[in-house]
Design a protein around this motif. Structure first.
Motif, PDB file in Angstrom:
ATOM      1  N   LYS A   1      28.353  -4.716  15.484  1.00 30.80           N
ATOM      2  CA  LYS A   1      27.372  -3.606  15.073  1.00 30.80           C
ATOM      3  C   LYS A   1      26.836  -2.942  16.464  1.00 30.80           C
ATOM      4  CE  LYS A   1      22.777  -3.278  13.122  1.00 30.80           C
ATOM      5  NZ  LYS A   1      21.504  -4.240  12.715  1.00 30.80           N
ATOM      6  N   SER A   2      26.710  -1.895  16.428  1.00 33.41           N
ATOM      7  CA  SER A   2      26.154  -0.914  17.379  1.00 33.41           C
ATOM      8  C   SER A   2      24.592  -0.935  17.228  1.00 33.41           C
ATOM      9  CB  SER A   2      26.711   0.530  17.405  1.00 33.41           C
ATOM     10  OG  SER A   2      27.722   0.570  17.920  1.00 33.41           O
ATOM     11  N   GLN A   3      23.950  -1.115  18.247  1.00 34.59           N
ATOM     12  CA  GLN A   3      22.573  -0.772  18.208  1.00 34.59           C
ATOM     13  C   GLN A   3      22.083   0.513  18.391  1.00 34.59           C
ATOM     14  OE1 GLN A   3      21.090  -3.224  16.740  1.00 34.59           O
ATOM     15  NE2 GLN A   3      21.804  -5.407  17.579  1.00 34.59           N
ATOM     16  N   PRO A   4      20.602   0.929  18.308  1.00 35.58           N
ATOM     17  CA  PRO A   4      20.375   2.295  18.269  1.00 35.58           C
ATOM     18  C   PRO A   4      20.555   2.895  19.754  1.00 35.58           C
ATOM     19  CG  PRO A   4      18.794   1.326  17.038  1.00 35.58           C
ATOM     20  CD  PRO A   4      19.845   0.139  17.503  1.00 35.58           C
ATOM     21  N   GLY A   5      21.121   4.102  19.854  1.00 35.73           N
ATOM     22  CA  GLY A   5      21.625   4.607  21.424  1.00 35.73           C
ATOM     23  C   GLY A   5      22.795   3.807  21.888  1.00 35.73           C
ATOM     24  N   ALA A   6      23.432   2.797  21.202  1.00 35.97           N
ATOM     25  CA  ALA A   6      24.751   2.239  21.762  1.00 35.97           C
ATOM     26  C   ALA A   6      25.792   3.461  22.262  1.00 35.97           C
ATOM     27  CB  ALA A   6      25.443   1.443  20.865  1.00 35.97           C
ATOM     28  N   GLY A   7      26.300   3.249  23.312  1.00 35.07           N
ATOM     29  CA  GLY A   7      27.532   4.067  23.905  1.00 35.07           C
ATOM     30  C   GLY A   7      26.985   5.527  24.395  1.00 35.07           C
ATOM     31  N   ASP A   8      25.741   5.640  24.961  1.00 38.81           N
ATOM     32  CA  ASP A   8      25.292   6.868  25.398  1.00 38.81           C
ATOM     33  C   ASP A   8      26.023   7.140  26.600  1.00 38.81           C
ATOM     34  OD1 ASP A   8      23.743   8.766  26.878  1.00 38.81           O
ATOM     35  OD2 ASP A   8      22.001   8.293  25.565  1.00 38.81           O
ATOM     36  N   LYS A   9      26.778   8.211  26.316  1.00 41.08           N
ATOM     37  CA  LYS A   9      27.797   8.775  27.451  1.00 41.08           C
ATOM     38  C   LYS A   9      26.972   9.141  28.717  1.00 41.08           C
ATOM     39  CE  LYS A   9      31.665   9.648  24.451  1.00 41.08           C
ATOM     40  NZ  LYS A   9      32.700  10.765  24.075  1.00 41.08           N
ATOM     41  N   GLN A  10      25.890   9.625  28.592  1.00 43.31           N
ATOM     42  CA  GLN A  10      24.901  10.219  29.576  1.00 43.31           C
ATOM     43  C   GLN A  10      24.354   9.121  30.545  1.00 43.31           C
ATOM     44  OE1 GLN A  10      22.064  13.006  28.024  1.00 43.31           O
ATOM     45  NE2 GLN A  10      22.716  14.232  29.672  1.00 43.31           N
ATOM     46  N   VAL A  11      24.151   8.213  29.955  1.00 41.86           N
ATOM     47  CA  VAL A  11      23.374   7.028  30.704  1.00 41.86           C
ATOM     48  C   VAL A  11      24.819   6.289  31.281  1.00 41.86           C
ATOM     49  CG1 VAL A  11      22.762   4.593  30.117  1.00 41.86           C
ATOM     50  CG2 VAL A  11      21.407   6.292  28.884  1.00 41.86           C
ATOM     51  N   ILE A  12      25.852   5.997  30.704  1.00 38.55           N
ATOM     52  CA  ILE A  12      27.099   5.494  31.459  1.00 38.55           C
ATOM     53  C   ILE A  12      27.349   6.257  32.761  1.00 38.55           C
ATOM     54  CG2 ILE A  12      29.357   4.702  31.019  1.00 38.55           C
ATOM     55  CD1 ILE A  12      28.602   4.540  27.867  1.00 38.55           C
ATOM     56  N   ALA A  13      27.594   7.461  32.299  1.00 38.98           N
ATOM     57  CA  ALA A  13      28.067   8.321  33.491  1.00 38.98           C
ATOM     58  C   ALA A  13      26.834   8.241  34.677  1.00 38.98           C
ATOM     59  CB  ALA A  13      28.297   9.798  33.059  1.00 38.98           C
ATOM     60  N   GLY A  14      25.673   8.418  34.462  1.00 41.44           N
ATOM     61  CA  GLY A  14      24.541   8.531  35.306  1.00 41.44           C
ATOM     62  C   GLY A  14      24.865   7.049  36.037  1.00 41.44           C
ATOM     63  N   LEU A  15      24.878   5.956  35.454  1.00 42.07           N
ATOM     64  CA  LEU A  15      25.063   4.761  36.075  1.00 42.07           C
ATOM     65  C   LEU A  15      25.930   4.532  37.117  1.00 42.07           C
ATOM     66  CD1 LEU A  15      23.917   2.318  33.120  1.00 42.07           C
ATOM     67  CD2 LEU A  15      22.501   2.876  35.238  1.00 42.07           C
TER      68      LEU A  15
ATOM     69  N   VAL B   1      35.497  -2.572  24.386  1.00 43.24           N
ATOM     70  CA  VAL B   1      35.336  -1.930  25.803  1.00 43.24           C
ATOM     71  C   VAL B   1      36.139  -0.764  26.223  1.00 43.24           C
ATOM     72  CG1 VAL B   1      36.051  -2.913  28.176  1.00 43.24           C
ATOM     73  CG2 VAL B   1      35.066  -4.513  26.666  1.00 43.24           C
ATOM     74  N   ALA B   2      37.234  -0.735  25.190  1.00 45.41           N
ATOM     75  CA  ALA B   2      38.131   0.686  25.761  1.00 45.41           C
ATOM     76  C   ALA B   2      37.467   1.792  25.081  1.00 45.41           C
ATOM     77  CB  ALA B   2      39.382   0.379  24.844  1.00 45.41           C
ATOM     78  N   SER B   3      36.248   1.819  24.229  1.00 49.09           N
ATOM     79  CA  SER B   3      35.644   2.633  23.611  1.00 49.09           C
ATOM     80  C   SER B   3      34.980   3.566  24.474  1.00 49.09           C
ATOM     81  CB  SER B   3      34.931   2.321  22.348  1.00 49.09           C
ATOM     82  OG  SER B   3      33.494   1.791  22.722  1.00 49.09           O
ATOM     83  N   ARG B   4      34.463   3.357  25.667  1.00 49.77           N
ATOM     84  CA  ARG B   4      33.957   4.106  26.418  1.00 49.77           C
ATOM     85  C   ARG B   4      34.405   3.892  27.711  1.00 49.77           C
ATOM     86  NH1 ARG B   4      32.424   6.106  22.322  1.00 49.77           N
ATOM     87  NH2 ARG B   4      30.085   6.531  21.714  1.00 49.77           N
ATOM     88  N   ALA B   5      33.639   4.272  28.992  1.00 43.45           N
ATOM     89  CA  ALA B   5      34.075   4.217  30.455  1.00 43.45           C
ATOM     90  C   ALA B   5      33.433   2.959  30.738  1.00 43.45           C
ATOM     91  CB  ALA B   5      33.727   5.227  31.187  1.00 43.45           C
ATOM     92  N   TYR B   6      33.504   1.613  29.988  1.00 42.03           N
ATOM     93  CA  TYR B   6      32.998   0.494  30.406  1.00 42.03           C
ATOM     94  C   TYR B   6      33.588  -0.505  31.348  1.00 42.03           C
ATOM     95  CZ  TYR B   6      29.651   1.109  26.308  1.00 42.03           C
ATOM     96  OH  TYR B   6      28.883   1.482  25.303  1.00 42.03           O
ATOM     97  N   ASP B   7      33.079  -0.952  32.056  1.00 39.32           N
ATOM     98  CA  ASP B   7      33.708  -1.933  33.300  1.00 39.32           C
ATOM     99  C   ASP B   7      33.890  -3.279  32.937  1.00 39.32           C
ATOM    100  OD1 ASP B   7      33.527   0.209  35.631  1.00 39.32           O
ATOM    101  OD2 ASP B   7      31.589   0.201  34.929  1.00 39.32           O
ATOM    102  N   GLY B   8      33.556  -3.828  31.772  1.00 41.68           N
ATOM    103  CA  GLY B   8      33.856  -5.029  31.139  1.00 41.68           C
ATOM    104  C   GLY B   8      32.947  -5.257  30.063  1.00 41.68           C
ATOM    105  N   VAL B   9      32.712  -6.490  29.772  1.00 41.59           N
ATOM    106  CA  VAL B   9      31.698  -6.884  28.846  1.00 41.59           C
ATOM    107  C   VAL B   9      30.942  -8.217  29.190  1.00 41.59           C
ATOM    108  CG1 VAL B   9      33.345  -8.305  27.693  1.00 41.59           C
ATOM    109  CG2 VAL B   9      31.432  -7.209  26.232  1.00 41.59           C
TER     110      VAL B   9
END
Length: 363
Positions: free
Chosen positions: A91-105, A146-154
């Motif tokens: 299940k995804s929580q509110p705001g999950a996968g926010d691409k702006q947050v991921i890119a900014g970090l 993990v593959a659904s976004r530019a994640y570095d792992g889990v």
């Protein structure tokens, strides 16, 4: 963890950070002279020894800005975005996968390793973990995430299975979770991704659902939750203590390589009502301090545990608040140094005493 593969700021660059991420990149010379082509002088970069969780239910934007502000100390941020509710459903929580947050970090040189917790109890998890087909299906679901976004792992924060069921069932969880971690981490590593496992402190009375030795071999990082020694549904008392840190670090450093260990500090506290059997109220450090000042309560520091606390009245009720601040963190850090553990964590961004980061930098 493969440090060479971690996203990092290029040496000698100055990042101009905004709430949306990195607005511009200038060399130090260019920043001073208004140029963007001046060569940057060689300079030693500060060690990034901290990770932190980013909550979805609080002020996410403030937590994100907090991460950017302290990027020089953070190697990883774990947004608390997902929950496994069955073998294959996450299940995804509110705001999950926010691409702006991921890119900014990422632009700030911070790895993004989202956290997945689980709602399945010990009986359900033991059945899943010991069934090869279901175990494989759960791993596949996590890999898809993990593959659904530019994640570095889990980061796996599976706690329900460790606090429910009988001792025999938790033993089945322990053996099954070790098999699961071996397989999941190997699959993640094959894809160049990090495998982080969060565990409860292992003492004589807690954390027995985790096989520290096996998890330490499989994972890149083992994060120990250094908090909730006293928790919301128990009696009032410190969230952590010097003696407790001694106990769990003695065990952890015998079973897990020190460079893989992280100890996460609390940036919050609990407000218990004396004589009332009810869940204590959660307070961030900021909320706890505001409450203390509003009630005119004296700040007290318990030297034995290394934590602050205060007492106040609301009508006829007496309240006991225990929490953590930078002074307490500074008191606990020598225990980590004693056991050769450099890596620290924070639960959670936006909760903490702002001086927390200076305390860490004082190591």
């Amino acid at each position: 963890m493969d440090q060479a593969s971690a996203p990092r700021a290029r040496p000698g660059l100055v990042f101009l950070l905004t709430a949306a991420g990195v607005a511009a990149v200038l060399t130090p010379g260019a920043a001073a002279q208004g140029r963007t082509d001046a060569p940057a002088p060689a300079a030693a970069q500060p060690a990034r020894t901290a990770s932190a969780w980013l909550p979805y239910w609080d002020d996410t934007k403030a937590a994100y800005r907090d991460a950017l502000q302290h990027a020089a100390q953070l190697h990883t941020v774990s947004p608390f975005w997902y929950r496994a509710t069955s073998t294959t459903h996450i299940k995804s929580q509110p705001g999950a996968g926010d691409k702006q947050v991921i890119a900014g970090l990422h632009q700030a040189g911070i790895k993004v390793v989202p956290t997945v917790n689980e709602s399945m109890d010990a009986t359900a998890m033991a059945a899943l973990l010991h069934d090869r087909t279901r175990r494989g299906a759960h791993i596949a679901a996590l890999l898809r995430l993990v593959a659904s976004r530019a994640y570095d792992g889990v980061d796996l924060d599976y706690e329900t299975m460790a606090t429910t069921g009988s001792a025999r069932m938790r033993e089945r969880v322990r053996t099954g979770y070790a098999l699961f971690a071996d397989e999941l981490c190997a699959r993640l590593h094959a894809k160049g991704k990090s495998c982080v496992i969060t565990v409860m402190a292992r003492t004589g009375t807690s954390g027995k659902a985790y096989d520290y030795a096996r998890l330490g071999k499989a994972a890149d990082r083992v994060r120990i939750m250094g908090y909730d020694l006293h928790w919301a549904e128990g009696s009032p008392g410190p969230l952590s203590s010097l003696a407790w840190y001694e106990e769990f670090l003695r065990y952890a450093t015998r079973t897990v390589p020190r460079d893989k260990l992280e100890v996460a500090f609390p940036g919050y506290g609990w407000d218990w009502t004396q004589g009332v059997k009810a869940r204590a109220k959660h307070l961030t450090w900021k909320e706890a301090e505001a409450l203390r000042r509003r009630k005119g309560a004296a700040y007290r520091f318990d030297a034995k545990s290394g934590t602050p606390h205060f007492t106040y009245r609301a009508g006829r009720a007496v309240h006991h608040v225990w929490y953590q601040d930078a002074r307490g963190v500074a008191a606990h850090l020598p225990v980590l140094r004693k056991y050769g553990v450099r890596n620290t964590g924070l639960w959670a961004l936006g909760f903490e005493d702002p001086r927390f980061w200076k305390a860490l930098g004082g190591e």
